[in-house]
Design a protein around this motif. Structure first.
Motif, PDB file in Angstrom:
ATOM      1  N   ASP A  88       0.970  -1.176   0.007  1.00 31.64           N
ATOM      2  CA  ASP A  88      -0.017  -0.121   0.169  1.00 31.64           C
ATOM      3  C   ASP A  88       0.860   1.210   0.056  1.00 31.64           C
ATOM      4  N   SER A  89       1.762   1.236   0.690  1.00 29.20           N
ATOM      5  CA  SER A  89       2.847   2.349   0.817  1.00 29.20           C
ATOM      6  C   SER A  89       3.649   2.602  -0.440  1.00 29.20           C
ATOM      7  N   HIS A  90       3.986   1.667  -1.141  1.00 32.82           N
ATOM      8  CA  HIS A  90       4.793   1.498  -2.544  1.00 32.82           C
ATOM      9  C   HIS A  90       3.889   2.299  -3.371  1.00 32.82           C
ATOM     10  N   LYS A  91       2.462   1.943  -3.249  1.00 33.32           N
ATOM     11  CA  LYS A  91       1.522   2.625  -4.276  1.00 33.32           C
ATOM     12  C   LYS A  91       1.149   3.829  -4.101  1.00 33.32           C
ATOM     13  N   GLY A  92       1.300   4.526  -3.010  1.00 31.92           N
ATOM     14  CA  GLY A  92       1.025   5.713  -2.458  1.00 31.92           C
ATOM     15  C   GLY A  92      -0.343   5.815  -1.801  1.00 31.92           C
ATOM     16  N   ALA A  93      -0.880   4.662  -1.467  1.00 29.33           N
ATOM     17  CA  ALA A  93      -2.305   4.651  -0.356  1.00 29.33           C
ATOM     18  C   ALA A  93      -1.871   4.698   0.780  1.00 29.33           C
TER      19      ALA A  93
END
Length: 517
Positions: free
Chosen positions: A406-411
């Motif tokens: 999630d953090s990788h995708k900017g969420a």
């Protein structure tokens, strides 16, 4: 005699008015009765297409009405009105020819009277007439030549005195707008980027810092540093303090950096009173949430002060230079799950779990603190879980090896994000490697690897353990963490029960000291 229409605004008037009630202009009147009689019988000439004049007489609805007091004058005026034809007026009229009876010589009418004979509402010009006037500006009747320039200007309708479109264009071209001052592009975004990437310079030991409550703290020793943060051992300045012993640590960073976010979290969700209340509710003897005892600003830096929590797990692993025993990993997992449950119940996620943000107490090695809330995210403000939206935050924030997908995708990281990050940490501490731990890989490549293993937990375990026996309890934990939905609340009791059962089978307990050998 007075007028039925105002020559200026065209408003209807009643007999006896001397001023127009609409525009306030004084109404023109005839000088004497002789002029009145001549005016009523006047024939107004209008130039035809070839300059000829057509004699017309005022009609029954003439703009002049008789106001003579004598009965004979009124009857004479009424009888003469029956023989008159309607008055024709246009804006092309340039002269007026006054014709009287054969016995009376021609008599000129003053301009004021002539204006009174014309209603402003009838002086509109048709489009064809305007085109003819533009094409033939020199064509003027013989009577208009006899009129003075001032009279000609007065005879012109105010609406006709407007400039033609060509003249307006020429006048607009003459007006050159002043060049507007160009404002320099805002450098606010560049300044923010610079603050994020700035390297914090070490501060000389011995410098005193003053926190928000007025307490003074002296820097004793620089313990360790990163690109964005410095950690010092400090002692409170008071009367009679001369030794270099320190019982507190001071973390120093940029004023608007990660420490600002961490300070907000600590003041909002991790006050000592809230921590004690939570421990009492769950009958806990310890909860690894650090207590901030001071904060403030120093020059361009922000600082937070905590009691000494020992050494970081990363420093311990650097000293041991080998993987951690499974028993110690399970003890760490249980302590960290207790801390994460408290953080999640207070509507926040940690979002950056790794060994550098975990402290181990030097006395007894049994207390584990979860620190480093610089990327903490409020995932459930007011009890309403945020929606999953990629790109809503800066992607790849935190330690690339351990942050969630999630953090990788900017969420915005949710509860499952923290549990997945903790799973990556446990796997790395136990095996010493991760499939994406190659430092040459980019953040996008690491994200792709994590996404590939989201549905292949067994493959992830095999990649890390290789030929060694796979930990069943760790595989079970990862399967539960990877299977959570974005807004789903984890079953902390179930997760901790599985880990605690495996720990007891190994002969360990939660309160026992951590053994890293």
């Amino acid at each position: 005699m007075l007028l039925h229409y105002c020559p200026q605004c065209g408003s209807k008037l009643q007999s006896g008015f001397k001023f127009c009630p609409s525009c306030g202009e004084k109404l023109p009147c005839l000088v004497n009765s002789a002029e009145t009689a001549d005016t009523e019988t006047a024939v107004v000439s209008d130039p035809g297409p070839h300059g000829s004049l057509h004699s017309l007489s005022p009609g029954p609805h003439s703009v002049l009405s008789a106001l003579n007091s004598s009965k004979d004058a009124v009857e004479a005026s009424a009888s003469s009105a029956l023989t008159r034809s309607p008055i024709f007026r246009s804006t092309r009229q340039t002269a007026t020819k006054i014709t009287s009876s054969p016995a009376t010589p021609p008599k000129a009418v003053k301009y004021t009277d002539q204006r009174a004979l014309t209603s402003p509402r009838k002086r509109k010009t048709s489009p064809k007439v305007q085109e003819e006037e533009e094409k033939e500006p020199k064509k003027v009747s013989s009577l208009s030549a006899q009129t003075s320039p001032s009279d000609q200007k007065c005879l012109t309708s105010p609406r006709k005195r407007k400039a033609s479109p060509k003249v307006q264009e020429e006048e607009e071209l003459k007006i050159v707008p002043l060049p507007q001052a160009q404002t320099p592009p805002s450098a606010k975004s560049k300044a923010k980027r610079a603050k994020r990437l700035c390297v914090v310079e070490p501060v000389q030991e011995g410098v005193e810092f003053c926190d928000q409550s007025g307490k003074k703290w002296k820097l004793v020793k620089l313990l360790f540093q990163t690109e964005v943060e410095l950690t010092y051992g400090v002692q409170q300045v008071s009367v009679g303090t001369s030794s270099d012993d320190w019982k507190h640590i001071l973390r120093l960073g940029a004023k608007e950096g990660q420490l600002f976010n961490e300070q907000n979290f600590l003041q909002r969700a991790a006050k000592p009173v809230a921590v004690e209340k939570w421990m009492k509710k769950l009958s806990m003897d310890f909860l690894g949430i650090p207590s901030c005892v001071g904060f403030g600003l120093h020059d361009t830096y922000r600082f937070l002060i905590f009691p000494d929590m020992g050494q970081t797990l990363q420093s311990v692993m650097d000293i041991e230079k080998k993987c951690l025993p499974e028993k110690a990993v399970l003890q760490l997992a249980l302590r960290l799950l207790d801390a994460l449950e408290f953080v999640h119940e207070n509507e926040y996620t940690h979002a950056d779990i790794h060994a550098g943000n975990i402290y181990i107490s030097t006395i007894g090695h049994s207390q584990v603190f979860l620190s480093g809330f610089g990327h903490a995210f409020r995932f459930c403000p007011g009890g309403n879980h945020v929606e999953y939206r990629e790109g809503s935050r800066t992607p790849h924030q935190g330690n690339l090896n351990f942050i969630s997908l999630d953090s990788h995708k900017g969420a915005g990281p949710s509860r499952r994000s923290d549990l997945q990050s903790l799973g990556y940490c446990l796997l790395s501490w136990m095996t010493g490697t991760l499939p994406w731990s190659d430092i040459t890989k980019s953040s996008s490549a690491i994200s792709a690897e994590k996404e590939r293993y989201m549905t292949d937990v067994l493959g992830l375990m095999s990649s890390c353990f290789k030929k060694r026996r796979v930990s069943d309890v760790l595989q079970s934990y990862l399967s539960q963490a990877m299977g959570l939905h974005y807004t789903e609340k984890p079953d902390y009791s179930l997760l901790k029960a599985g880990l605690n059962e495996a720990l007891q089978k190994m002969g360990g307990t939660l309160g026992a000291p951590l053994i890293f050998r």
